[in-house]
Design a protein around this motif. Structure first.
Motif, PDB file in Angstrom:
ATOM      1  N   THR A 281       0.840  -1.184   0.000  1.00 30.79           N
ATOM      2  CA  THR A 281       0.000   0.000   0.000  1.00 30.79           C
ATOM      3  C   THR A 281       0.881   1.242   0.000  1.00 30.79           C
ATOM      4  O   THR A 281       2.050   1.176   0.376  1.00 30.79           O
ATOM      5  N   THR A 282       0.316   2.352  -0.407  1.00 32.32           N
ATOM      6  CA  THR A 282       1.056   3.610  -0.370  1.00 32.32           C
ATOM      7  C   THR A 282       0.470   4.495   0.730  1.00 32.32           C
ATOM      8  O   THR A 282      -0.616   4.231   1.249  1.00 32.32           O
TER       9      THR A 282
ATOM     10  N   GLU B  32       8.652   6.061   1.073  1.00 32.82           N
ATOM     11  CA  GLU B  32       8.343   5.256  -0.121  1.00 32.82           C
ATOM     12  C   GLU B  32       8.725   6.031  -1.395  1.00 32.82           C
ATOM     13  O   GLU B  32       8.510   7.242  -1.481  1.00 32.82           O
TER      14      GLU B  32
ATOM     15  N   TRP C 207       8.520   7.142  -5.464  1.00 33.41           N
ATOM     16  CA  TRP C 207       7.367   7.360  -6.338  1.00 33.41           C
ATOM     17  C   TRP C 207       7.130   6.113  -7.191  1.00 33.41           C
ATOM     18  O   TRP C 207       8.044   5.333  -7.452  1.00 33.41           O
ATOM     19  N   ARG C 208       5.888   5.950  -7.606  1.00 35.44           N
ATOM     20  CA  ARG C 208       5.540   4.788  -8.436  1.00 35.44           C
ATOM     21  C   ARG C 208       4.548   5.206  -9.508  1.00 35.44           C
ATOM     22  O   ARG C 208       3.680   6.046  -9.282  1.00 35.44           O
TER      23      ARG C 208
ATOM     24  N   TYR D  81       0.179  -0.718  -6.368  1.00 36.59           N
ATOM     25  CA  TYR D  81       0.496  -2.125  -6.073  1.00 36.59           C
ATOM     26  C   TYR D  81      -0.549  -3.018  -6.726  1.00 36.59           C
ATOM     27  O   TYR D  81      -1.745  -2.690  -6.715  1.00 36.59           O
TER      28      TYR D  81
ATOM     29  N   SER E  90       4.607   0.829   8.618  1.00 34.18           N
ATOM     30  CA  SER E  90       3.837   0.662   7.377  1.00 34.18           C
ATOM     31  C   SER E  90       3.674  -0.824   7.097  1.00 34.18           C
ATOM     32  O   SER E  90       4.446  -1.651   7.597  1.00 34.18           O
TER      33      SER E  90
ATOM     34  N   SER F 265       5.633  -4.872   1.918  1.00 34.14           N
ATOM     35  CA  SER F 265       5.350  -5.349   0.558  1.00 34.14           C
ATOM     36  C   SER F 265       5.653  -6.845   0.510  1.00 34.14           C
ATOM     37  O   SER F 265       6.809  -7.241   0.631  1.00 34.14           O
TER      38      SER F 265
END
Ligand SMILES: Cc1cc2nc3c(=O)[nH]c(=O)nc-3n(C[C@H](O)[C@H](O)[C@H](O)COP(=O)(O)OP(=O)(O)OC[C@H]3O[C@@H](n4cnc5c(N)ncnc54)[C@H](O)[C@@H]3O)c2cc1C
Length: 499
Positions: free
Chosen positions: A135-136, A142, A144-145, A149, A175, A178
């Protein structure tokens, strides 16, 4: 002599080799994967702590030696799928800054020959391939993406949720990790307690065989030979690899092809290069610079077991939290690392370390403990290296580097846990044998004088030779390495010239 040939011959079917094979299969390229191990059987022992950790059922009966000649059992698994068959499937990305140069008081973390942006789309592909749940918006570091996910994050169980609450009260940002598991409607994952460090009896862990090699073999252009150990590379006119020589279940074998990729893991790939000496290559193939085997890194890791005697820990799938508040800054402007939950440790697993403690005591401890991994960056040095010693054995020279950062983060982790109510904190620092995050023995870089490979993992010296496993890492970062190995394998498959 057994002989075979393919357009691309890959040595090793772990994270690097299998993911590369999958990427090449998409392009319809004729690939032969050579794996020294066999398929891991699905059997009752897969989930037995005694079989896996005490009897070491899935580890090879192989030792390496340190500088003093002392033998140790390395963190390798010779299986179809390599180390990923037993890995913890924690699959985070490195951060943007991990690709840039960082100066620590205890060493330099060099820049990579490509940026996070160059790898980003392949991280997304690797996350899809390896069914990553995440999750972001929870982790302040975190990266950038471009894609969300592919699967939602795994929720914490109630015991972990309460610990998270206590950590949040301290201003931290735990958090959700992943994770690569098949947890979805119709998926095989049952969130059991035997994931991290165990093979998955249900095939529901996202290992390299399950997610990459298996599907690649279905496509028709990829073949796999098991029980084939490659020992030597033969080169010919024009500094090209002409064949690989090895042993296939006791018989000599030879493989020819167009391109040759080593993906045997950071130590074994270096060993193949170093063993391939000749008049032309007295230090080993592609090693005029004498850099092959050097810059060997592992992470600086410590396991912590924290006990709150008032609370029993009934968690089943524990590995759901990462704390990265200190990743970029330990409070002094210099990076620290990550603190992560690991799979629930059982008493019999503790016994491999606390050998003299009675099992009943360890079981009672395990019932009230929660276990973490504290991970900081190792920095490369020419002196930390893999070589073949005068007895022909694999020798690993390794001194801890950048360890002050580790001490500092470990101190923060213990203080955080004490404040969260964990009165007792036990630690197990990783030694030379706990080297499953090994990397860096054939570093990638822009300058052929200071690196072995280019940015697409191709030898600077031999055009049809590549190394696509953790050997290429110029620096180790402080996140679990497997997703980055897989993403780079997909990038190499897509962008390299395979003609
Ligand atoms: C217990 C454990 C837990 C871990 N947990 C995590 C985690 O949660 N997250 C994470 O990111 N990473 C984790 N790791 C590390 C991760 O598994 C490795 O970083 C990754 O698998 C390395 O990929 P690789 O391609 O470099 O090598 P490997 O995956 O080790 O593959 C190398 C392959 O090459 C084969 N091979 C070697 N030599 C030869 C030869 N001469 N001829 C033919 N074949 C050969 C081997 O049999 C093997 O199949 C863990 C590792 C272990 C052991």
């Amino acid at each position: 002599m057994m002989k075979d040939s393919a357009t691309v011959v890959i040595v090793g079917s772990g994270m690097g080799g299998s993911t590369l094979a999958w990427g090449l299969a998409r392009r319809g390229i004729d690939v032969l994967v050579l794996e020294r191990g066999d398929y891991l059987p699905r059997e009752r022992e897969n989930w037995s702590p005694e079989a896996v950790f005490v009897e070491r059922r899935y580890k090879p009966n192989e030792t390496w030696v340190d500088d003093a000649g002392v033998e140790f059992s390395p963190g390798v698994h010779y299986l179809v799928g390599g180390n990923t068959k037993v890995y913890g499937a924690s699959l985070p990305r490195l951060r943007e800054r991990d690709f840039e140069r960082t100066e620590y008081p205890g060493g330099i973390s060099p820049a990579w020959p490509f940026s996070y942006a160059d790898l980003e789309s392949y991280y997304s592909q690797a996350e899809s391939l390896y069914r990553v749940h995440g999750t972001t918006g929870e982790d302040p570091t975190e990266p950038w993406r471009s894609q969300p996910y592919p699967y939602p994050a795994l929720d914490h169980e109630s015991y972990v949720q309460e610990t998270v609450r206590r950590l949040e009260e301290q201003g931290l940002h735990p958090s959700r990790t992943s994770m690569g598991v098949d947890l979805q409607p119709g998926g095989g994952c049952i969130r059991c307690s035997t994931c991290d460090g165990f093979p998955c009896r249900l095939g529901a862990k996202s290992d390299a065989e399950t997610c990459a090699l298996g599907p690649a073999l279905m496509g028709g252009s990829v073949r796999l030979l098991t029980g084939v150990r490659i020992d030597r590379i033969e080169t010919g006119v024009g500094d090209r690899v002409v064949s690989l020589l090895g042993d296939c279940r006791g018989e000599p074998c030879e493989f020819t092809g167009g391109s040759f990729v080593l993906a045997g893991g950071a130590v074994n790939s270096a060993v193949i290069l170093l063993r391939s000496t000749s008049d032309r290559w007295p230090n080993g193939v592609a090693n005029s610079t004498d850099l092959v085997g050097r810059n060997y890194m592992v992470h600086n890791n410590t396991h912590i077991a924290a006990i709150d005697p008032r609370r029993s820990n009934d968690v089943v799938f524990q590995k759901t939290v990462a704390i990265n508040d200190y990743y970029h800054d330990l409070g002094d402007g210099i990076p620290g690392g990550t603190i992560q939950l690991i799979g629930k440790v059982q008493g019999s697993m503790m016994k491999t370390h606390a050998t003299r403690a009675p099992l009943a005591v360890l079981n009672r401890m395990a019932g009230r403990s929660i276990e973490w991994l504290v991970m900081t960056e190792d920095t490369p040095t020419l002196d930390n290296r893999v070589r073949i010693n005068s007895n022909g054995r694999i020798q690993v020279s390794w001194q801890r580097r950048n360890y002050d950062r580790h001490e500092l983060l470990l101190g923060k982790a213990k203080a955080m846990l004490k404040q969260a109510g964990y009165a007792l904190v036990f630690e197990q620092r990783f030694g030379i044998d706990m080297n499953s995050h090994m990397c860096g023995t054939a570093v990638a870089g822009l300058d052929p004088a200071t690196s072995v490979l280019d940015g697409h993992c191709r030898s600077h010296e031999i055009a049809n030779l590549l190394v696509v496993d953790s050997s290429f890492f110029p620096s180790s970062g402080a996140q679990n390495p497997a997703l980055t190995i897989g993403a780079q394998a997909l990038r190499v498959a897509a962008e390299a010239d395979w003609n």
